[in-house]
Design an enzyme around this catalytic site. Structure first.
Site, PDB file in Angstrom:
ATOM      1  N   PRO A 107       0.762  -1.238   0.000  1.00 23.12           N
ATOM      2  CA  PRO A 107       0.000   0.000   0.000  1.00 23.12           C
ATOM      3  C   PRO A 107       0.796   1.294   0.000  1.00 23.12           C
ATOM      4  O   PRO A 107       1.236   1.771   1.034  1.00 23.12           O
ATOM      5  CB  PRO A 107      -0.816  -0.102   1.291  1.00 23.12           C
ATOM      6  CG  PRO A 107      -0.152  -1.138   2.126  1.00 23.12           C
ATOM      7  CD  PRO A 107       0.956  -1.730   1.355  1.00 23.12           C
ATOM      8  N   GLU A 108       0.924   1.900  -1.146  1.00 22.68           N
ATOM      9  CA  GLU A 108       1.317   3.299  -1.240  1.00 22.68           C
ATOM     10  C   GLU A 108       0.051   4.023  -1.692  1.00 22.68           C
ATOM     11  O   GLU A 108      -1.012   3.416  -1.755  1.00 22.68           O
ATOM     12  CB  GLU A 108       2.484   3.477  -2.220  1.00 22.68           C
ATOM     13  CG  GLU A 108       3.753   2.743  -1.753  1.00 22.68           C
ATOM     14  CD  GLU A 108       4.974   2.961  -2.634  1.00 22.68           C
ATOM     15  OE1 GLU A 108       5.149   4.083  -3.131  1.00 22.68           O
ATOM     16  OE2 GLU A 108       5.742   2.016  -2.821  1.00 22.68           O
TER      17      GLU A 108
END
Length: 279
Positions: free
Chosen positions: A2-3
């Site tokens: 998750p960015e």
DNA sequence: ACGCCCACCTGGAGGC
DNA sequence: TGCCTCCAGGTGGGCG
């Protein structure tokens, strides 16, 4: 995983299933996330309707109808998986499904996080803006107001390498290790370059590259989301073809470059780059 | 204040 | 097969 693009993809995947629906049951199967879940967490969420889902940086903001917001961070390994009623029954919970939401239409959302670097915090809306988690955060890279001048101003006087500065959420939010590497490659900027030297045209180029890699990744997520939003689908999981990330020893994708992608460690994180294309 | 290092935690991959 | 080491998309606390 998750960015910013992955979190945004999760947001878009959850919205149609959650907004306008009500949480009828919440199972808190493990309390020891990065921020421990209070024992009464479930009772505060059960019965609440979801009015919207926003994103700030890498945080999801799930708006509830009682003036509270559920802040969710996925950490390194966090995922949200969706199941319809039938599939939820046929798929037993995983040992890392730490929080499980049952919605009033039978759909189920599971927060799964093997490493437990993620968190969930319930906060009253009045204090959301000043919450500790958001203190000192830099600008959103996809805001129109974020341009080369803004970035240059935030890098002024900083001697740390630009790669490390991009990972620092006080510089700007949402960029993580993958997209920091990819943006620097696209902009033709060496990850070792001192942050304060990024100004003027170079800063403009870097900002354009950051926006481009993030937007393209969100588009990719959106295009694969359709396949993953189905029962048991894992939101935000998609493959993007990277130019340099995790490609040490592989040829630089620039035509006729002939160099090999290199790996180095900066601030304890792997950096991937082309020493010829990035100066 | 800044910049660096490390811890937090589990699992997957690769070497022997 | 098993055991060991290294590595992983994030964050923040502590230290010099």
């Amino acid at each position: 995983m998750p960015e910013l693009p992955e979190v945004e993809t999760v947001r878009r995947g959850l919205m149609p299933r959650l907004v306008g629906r009500r949480v009828v049951r919440l199972q808190q199967r493990r309390l020891d996330l990065r921020v421990p879940l209070p024992a009464k967490f479930a009772s505060k969420v059960e019965g609440r309707g979801v009015t919207g889902i926003d994103r700030r940086a890498k945080y999801l903001l799930i708006r509830l109808d009682d003036g509270q917001t559920l802040i969710v961070h996925l950490g390194m390994s966090g995922r949200m998986t969706l199941y319809d009623a039938e599939t939820a029954v046929s798929h037993p919970l995983d040992r890392h499904d730490h929080v499980v939401f049952d919605m009033d239409d039978g759909w189920q959302v599971r927060f799964n996080d093997a490493r437990r670097f993620g968190l969930m915090v319930l906060v009253a809306d009045e204090v959301l803006a000043t919450h500790k988690l958001f203190k000192g955060m830099g600008p959103e890279p996809l805001d129109d107001a974020f341009d080369g001048n803004v970035l240059a101003a935030r890098l002024a006087g900083r001697k740390t390498p630009i790669k490390a500065a991009l990972l620092d959420q006080k510089t700007l939010v949402g960029v993580g290790n993958i997209y920091a590497c990819e943006a620097l490659f696209l902009a033709g900027i060496s990850p070792r370059r001192s942050a304060h030297t990024i100004k003027g045209e170079r800063a403009g180029r870097l900002v354009a590259a950051i926006k481009k890699v993030l937007l393209r990744s969100i588009e990719d997520g959106g295009s694969t989301l359709r396949d993953h939003v189905q029962p048991g689908g894992e939101l935000g999981y998609f493959q993007t073809r990277f130019n340099v990330y995790d490609r040490a020893g592989i040829a630089c994708p620039t035509r006729d470059c002939g160099q090999t992608v290199r790996r180095l460690v900066q601030a304890g994180r792997s950096t991937f780059y082309c020493a010829r294309c990035q100066r």
